[in-house]
Design a protein around this motif. Sequence first.
Motif, mmCIF file in Angstrom:
data_model
loop_
_atom_site.group_PDB
_atom_site.id
_atom_site.type_symbol
_atom_site.label_atom_id
_atom_site.label_comp_id
_atom_site.label_asym_id
_atom_site.label_seq_id
_atom_site.Cartn_x
_atom_site.Cartn_y
_atom_site.Cartn_z
ATOM 1 N N VAL A 18 0.834 -1.201 0.000
ATOM 2 C CA VAL A 18 0.000 0.000 0.000
ATOM 3 C C VAL A 18 0.868 1.250 0.000
ATOM 4 C CG1 VAL A 18 -1.755 1.304 1.277
ATOM 5 C CG2 VAL A 18 -1.891 -1.185 1.172
ATOM 6 N N THR A 19 1.995 1.203 0.680
ATOM 7 C CA THR A 19 2.887 2.366 0.723
ATOM 8 C C THR A 19 3.402 2.716 -0.673
ATOM 9 O OG1 THR A 19 4.706 0.854 1.282
ATOM 10 C CG2 THR A 19 3.595 1.976 3.105
ATOM 11 N N THR A 20 3.622 1.687 -1.498
ATOM 12 C CA THR A 20 4.081 1.945 -2.869
ATOM 13 C C THR A 20 2.979 2.615 -3.680
ATOM 14 O OG1 THR A 20 5.550 0.023 -2.788
ATOM 15 C CG2 THR A 20 4.971 0.870 -4.964
ATOM 16 N N VAL A 21 1.751 2.149 -3.528
ATOM 17 C CA VAL A 21 0.613 2.754 -4.226
ATOM 18 C C VAL A 21 0.471 4.216 -3.816
ATOM 19 C CG1 VAL A 21 -1.894 2.697 -4.517
ATOM 20 C CG2 VAL A 21 -0.593 0.557 -4.457
ATOM 21 N N SER A 22 0.498 4.468 -2.515
ATOM 22 C CA SER A 22 0.335 5.829 -2.015
ATOM 23 C C SER A 22 1.471 6.738 -2.486
ATOM 24 C CB SER A 22 0.280 5.804 -0.482
ATOM 25 O OG SER A 22 0.124 7.099 0.036
ATOM 26 N N ARG A 23 2.692 6.205 -2.493
ATOM 27 C CA ARG A 23 3.846 7.009 -2.900
ATOM 28 C C ARG A 23 3.756 7.382 -4.376
ATOM 29 N NH1 ARG A 23 8.136 5.267 -5.422
ATOM 30 N NH2 ARG A 23 7.820 3.091 -4.794
ATOM 31 N N ARG A 24 3.386 6.417 -5.230
ATOM 32 C CA ARG A 24 3.312 6.710 -6.658
ATOM 33 C C ARG A 24 2.268 7.792 -6.957
ATOM 34 N NH1 ARG A 24 3.289 0.539 -9.118
ATOM 35 N NH2 ARG A 24 5.507 0.046 -8.771
ATOM 36 N N VAL A 25 1.107 7.707 -6.305
ATOM 37 C CA VAL A 25 0.070 8.705 -6.532
ATOM 38 C C VAL A 25 0.517 10.061 -6.012
ATOM 39 C CG1 VAL A 25 -2.299 9.399 -5.982
ATOM 40 C CG2 VAL A 25 -1.795 7.009 -6.535
ATOM 41 N N ALA A 26 1.153 10.071 -4.838
ATOM 42 C CA ALA A 26 1.623 11.341 -4.275
ATOM 43 C C ALA A 26 2.687 11.976 -5.164
ATOM 44 C CB ALA A 26 2.178 11.100 -2.866
ATOM 45 N N GLU A 27 3.584 11.164 -5.705
ATOM 46 C CA GLU A 27 4.627 11.691 -6.598
ATOM 47 C C GLU A 27 4.012 12.265 -7.881
ATOM 48 O OE1 GLU A 27 6.908 8.173 -6.918
ATOM 49 O OE2 GLU A 27 8.246 8.671 -5.227
ATOM 50 N N LEU A 28 2.960 11.593 -8.388
ATOM 51 C CA LEU A 28 2.288 12.088 -9.591
ATOM 52 C C LEU A 28 1.611 13.426 -9.310
ATOM 53 C CD1 LEU A 28 1.714 11.377 -12.538
ATOM 54 C CD2 LEU A 28 -0.331 10.143 -11.771
ATOM 55 N N GLU A 29 0.962 13.534 -8.163
ATOM 56 C CA GLU A 29 0.308 14.783 -7.798
ATOM 57 C C GLU A 29 1.336 15.902 -7.600
ATOM 58 O OE1 GLU A 29 -3.791 13.513 -5.517
ATOM 59 O OE2 GLU A 29 -1.915 13.359 -4.391
ATOM 60 N N ALA A 30 2.473 15.560 -7.001
ATOM 61 C CA ALA A 30 3.520 16.566 -6.810
ATOM 62 C C ALA A 30 4.093 17.027 -8.139
ATOM 63 C CB ALA A 30 4.632 15.989 -5.921
ATOM 64 N N HIS A 31 4.252 16.084 -9.062
ATOM 65 C CA HIS A 31 4.763 16.431 -10.384
ATOM 66 C C HIS A 31 3.804 17.361 -11.132
ATOM 67 C CE1 HIS A 31 6.490 16.092 -14.374
ATOM 68 N NE2 HIS A 31 5.346 15.584 -14.831
ATOM 69 N N LEU A 32 2.504 17.100 -10.990
ATOM 70 C CA LEU A 32 1.498 17.901 -11.690
ATOM 71 C C LEU A 32 1.132 19.182 -10.930
ATOM 72 C CD1 LEU A 32 -0.875 14.966 -12.760
ATOM 73 C CD2 LEU A 32 0.697 16.229 -14.246
ATOM 74 N N ARG A 33 1.566 19.223 -9.685
ATOM 75 C CA ARG A 33 1.244 20.352 -8.803
ATOM 76 C C ARG A 33 -0.269 20.537 -8.642
ATOM 77 N NH1 ARG A 33 5.742 22.516 -11.689
ATOM 78 N NH2 ARG A 33 7.518 22.943 -10.311
ATOM 79 N N THR A 34 -0.960 19.415 -8.511
ATOM 80 C CA THR A 34 -2.407 19.473 -8.296
ATOM 81 C C THR A 34 -2.869 18.198 -7.606
ATOM 82 O OG1 THR A 34 -4.546 19.912 -9.349
ATOM 83 C CG2 THR A 34 -3.086 18.399 -10.495
#
Length: 309
Positions: free
Chosen positions: A41-57
């Motif tokens: 689950v930590t990997t799933v959460s990290r990937r989504v968080a990194e995507l949101e950080a990259h998009l700044r949204t």
Amino acid sequence: MAINFLQNGTIMDRLDAMATLLSVVETGSFSAASRKLRVPVTTVSRRVAELEAHLRTQLLQRTTRKVTLTDAGAPYVLVCRKVLEQIGEAERNAAGEYQSPRGELTVTAPLVFGRMHLVPIIAEFMAQFVDVRLNCRFHDRNLDLQDEGIDIAIRVGPLPDSRWRARRIGAIRRVVCASPDYLARRGEPRALADLEAHDCVGFHGFDPKGNWLFPSPDGASAIPIHSRITFDTIDSAIDAGIAGIGLIRVLSYHVRPAIRSGLLREVLAEFAPPEMPVQIIHRHDELVPLKVRAFIDFVMPRLQTALAL
């Protein structure tokens, strides 16, 4: 930092993050996506968080009970799905799925229909198309072709979704039948009112509140039945009917072999509800892989024969 991971990472990193986001959306939670992808689950959460950080949204609205898309996330997910589908299409093309039937094919069908009719045909298909691997998922609930990665589905009844290509195989109907021995002992019902004097075999899937529903000028009539025994599997109900316990009501394809062999005989046919179509559907791709075409062309005439009265 998360933003550097996607900015400086590979295209595969970005695609992994998109696929993870889609899994969260389709399954409805991070934990369900974790199980589907077989990653922590930590990997799933990290990937989504990194995507949101990259998009700044923010793409997802997280609560304790569910995950929903934000206004920015909804259109982004549509684009992600299209991108990943196009990549999958390109990979299948490169792998030769459009030059010869090969690769994995996922097929779904109703449980009893699949066991009775598809499995024997599949055995013939696999002997002829040795480069195709089959993943069969037989369920009595309709699996979503897009979300579940289904290539081909057999569906009974009207199709509410027009996104898929459909070809009609035949039709089935509800039938009432019994063994010749039971009918010799108890007589053959000629009208719906005669059911009151007969023993019936109940099946939880078709007998709401102990009634059998039949068409009427007002829409449907609920005819009470006397069930001395009730089952939660269709096979057991059919076996009970063959054993002479009472009248059974099932779908025509469930008992076609028993009727043809004389183990069961249909009654009250003039009161049967309208037929329901049986169709084979697949995703509406512009370029259909040969494995899909080959399977449909192979099974359709054989299923049409199997469903014919």
